[in-house]
Each structure stands twice: as C-alpha cells, then as structure tokens.
Write an enzyme that holds these catalytic residues in place. Structure first.
Site, PDB file in Angstrom:
ATOM      1  N   TYR A  21      -1.268 -10.922   2.726  1.00 37.70           N
ATOM      2  CA  TYR A  21      -1.299  -9.879   3.765  1.00 37.70           C
ATOM      3  C   TYR A  21      -0.933  -8.536   3.129  1.00 37.70           C
ATOM      4  CZ  TYR A  21       0.242  -7.101   7.782  1.00 37.70           C
ATOM      5  OH  TYR A  21       0.418  -6.093   8.706  1.00 37.70           O
ATOM      6  N   LYS A  46      -3.281  -5.160   2.763  1.00 39.79           N
ATOM      7  CA  LYS A  46      -2.873  -3.861   3.304  1.00 39.79           C
ATOM      8  C   LYS A  46      -2.764  -2.802   2.203  1.00 39.79           C
ATOM      9  CE  LYS A  46      -2.646  -4.562   7.755  1.00 39.79           C
ATOM     10  NZ  LYS A  46      -3.557  -3.829   8.664  1.00 39.79           N
TER      11      LYS A  46
END
Length: 254
Positions: free
Chosen positions: A157, A161
């Site tokens: 994740y 990002k």
C-alpha cells in the site's frame, strides 16, 4: 447536452467516506458532480441525497482498475458535458494486509491497480476534456504510507501511494503547458469506514490514535473535502505538483 458554462467534476470512489464529502462540497461550490463507484444501489442513494440538497449530480458505475471501463466511461462523461474541469482520483484503499514473504503476486497487483493504475487510467482518459476547461485540475490521494512505507502488512500500500506521489508530480510537469494543474492530498487518520474493523473490534485502540496527532483529534471527511475544494478553485491557480498533508500534524509525530 453541453454545460460549457458550468463546472464539471468527476470524483472516483465517491459513494461513501471522503469521496462522498468531496462530491458534496464540490456540488455546493457549483459543480455538476459525477460520482463513480462499484455499488450501484449506494450510488443511486448518494445522488438522491445530493439532489435533495440542490446539487446537480449523477452516478457512473465502473471499476477504476478496469482500463477499458475507465476509458469508456470518462470519455462518455467528457462527451456529454463537453469538458471536464476537475478529476478527483479518490478511489483507492489498503486492499488488505500481507507481509512480503507471504504476498501473492495477485495481491501485489491488486493493490497497485487499486491505487496507482486507477490514477493513471482516469487521468489519461480525462486529459483531452480537461484541456477544454479554463481552470482544469487533477487531485490525487497519497498517504503518509507513501513516505514511511506503511505499517505491518501495508508495505505494498505504501509503495503504491509513493507511486501516486510521483505520478502527481510527473503529470503536473506533463500538463503544465495546457494550464492543467495536478496536486495531491495526503489524508492522515480520518474517521471513515476505512478504519471500520478496528473501530468496532478495538475501539480503545482506535480512540488512542488521536494521541499521536498534534491537534488532538481524528480527521473528518469534511477536513479533506475543504482542501480538495481549495485545490480545485481559482484561489489555487498558481499551485501545481504539490502534496498537502491533511492530518492535523500527524506526519511530524509528537
């Protein structure tokens, strides 16, 4: 149907949480808001809520990780309205947790698609229509995890990002000649369904998170919506390639 004199905003993942509050705020700012999601019943409900508040809104159901669906739908929206003024790439998420040793390639690709591919697909499709606006902008969503690589099991994740942070700046460079601005918001801990599981199973842990935030409280979706509204407005006409932390000072730690 053309609305060249009106403002049009697309908000992906807008059937709940931050995305819905962004749609509501932009609607109150005078935009025709186009909500995207994958829960059609929820989409219809949200459009009804906005319409009841005097906001012009509609819903397009498609999966932001599906290249063909994103392209087809954003083209349809652009052709219908004659232009796109704002694209808010709100859709995204943790996708689950997995340590790298046990991580499947399928999981890796899913999380990257959810956060990074979706931003690329939607932005690419919107560019021809953003060029027709006199105050066009894209607003992406990164995260503290893009800098600190995320907590246990959230490494991919964080990686996705970090990619959103980079593509925000890359798009800003690429689109500056057309007057299209590209910025990002980086929400801290916002009280949404994103944290639903821990809030329901370990409420004391959830509540304690406020202790790590300088302003002493968790964020609300409206806190993010206000910053997105600013970035989309002409007040931000000379701002591009920036990421604004919306976390009450959380990124600094206390």
């Amino acid at each position: 149907m053309s609305t060249l004199n009106g403002k049009v905003a697309i908000i992906t993942g807008a059937t709940g949480g931050i995305g819905f509050q962004v749609a509501k705020r932009l609607g109150k700012d005078g935009y025709t808001v186009v909500l995207n999601g994958i829960q059609d019943d929820q989409g219809a409900k949200r459009v009804a809520e906005l319409t009841a508040e005097g906001i012009t809104a509609e819903y397009y159901g498609f999966d932001v990780t599906n290249e063909e669906a994103v392209t087809t739908n954003i083209n349809a929206i652009g052709e219908k309205y004659g232009k796109i003024d704002v694209l808010v790439n709100n859709a995204g998420g943790l996708g689950g947790r997995s340590r790298f040793e046990e991580m499947t390639t399928e999981f890796y690709r899913f999380v990257m698609a959810l956060n990074l591919d979706s931003t690329f697909f939607a932005s690419r499709a919107a560019i021809p229509y953003l060029k027709k606006s006199d105050n066009a902008s894209i607003v992406n969503y990164t995260s503290n995890a893009g800098w600190n690589a995320g907590g246990p099991g959230a490494g991919i994740y964080g990686t996705s990002k970090a990619g959103v942070h980079a593509i925000t700046r890359a798009l800003a460079k690429d689109l500056a000649e057309y007057g299209i601005r590209v910025n990002a918001v980086s929400p801290g801990t916002i009280d949404t369904d994103f944290h639903k599981q821990i809030k329901s199973t370990k409420p004391e842990v959830f509540a304690s998170w406020a202790n790590n935030i300088m302003l002493g409280r968790l964020g609300q979706p409206e806190d993010v919506a206000g910053v997105v509204s600013f970035l989309a407005s002409k007040d931000a006409a000379f701002i591009t390639a920036e990421t604004i932390q919306v976390g009450g000072g959380q990124a600094l730690g206390i």
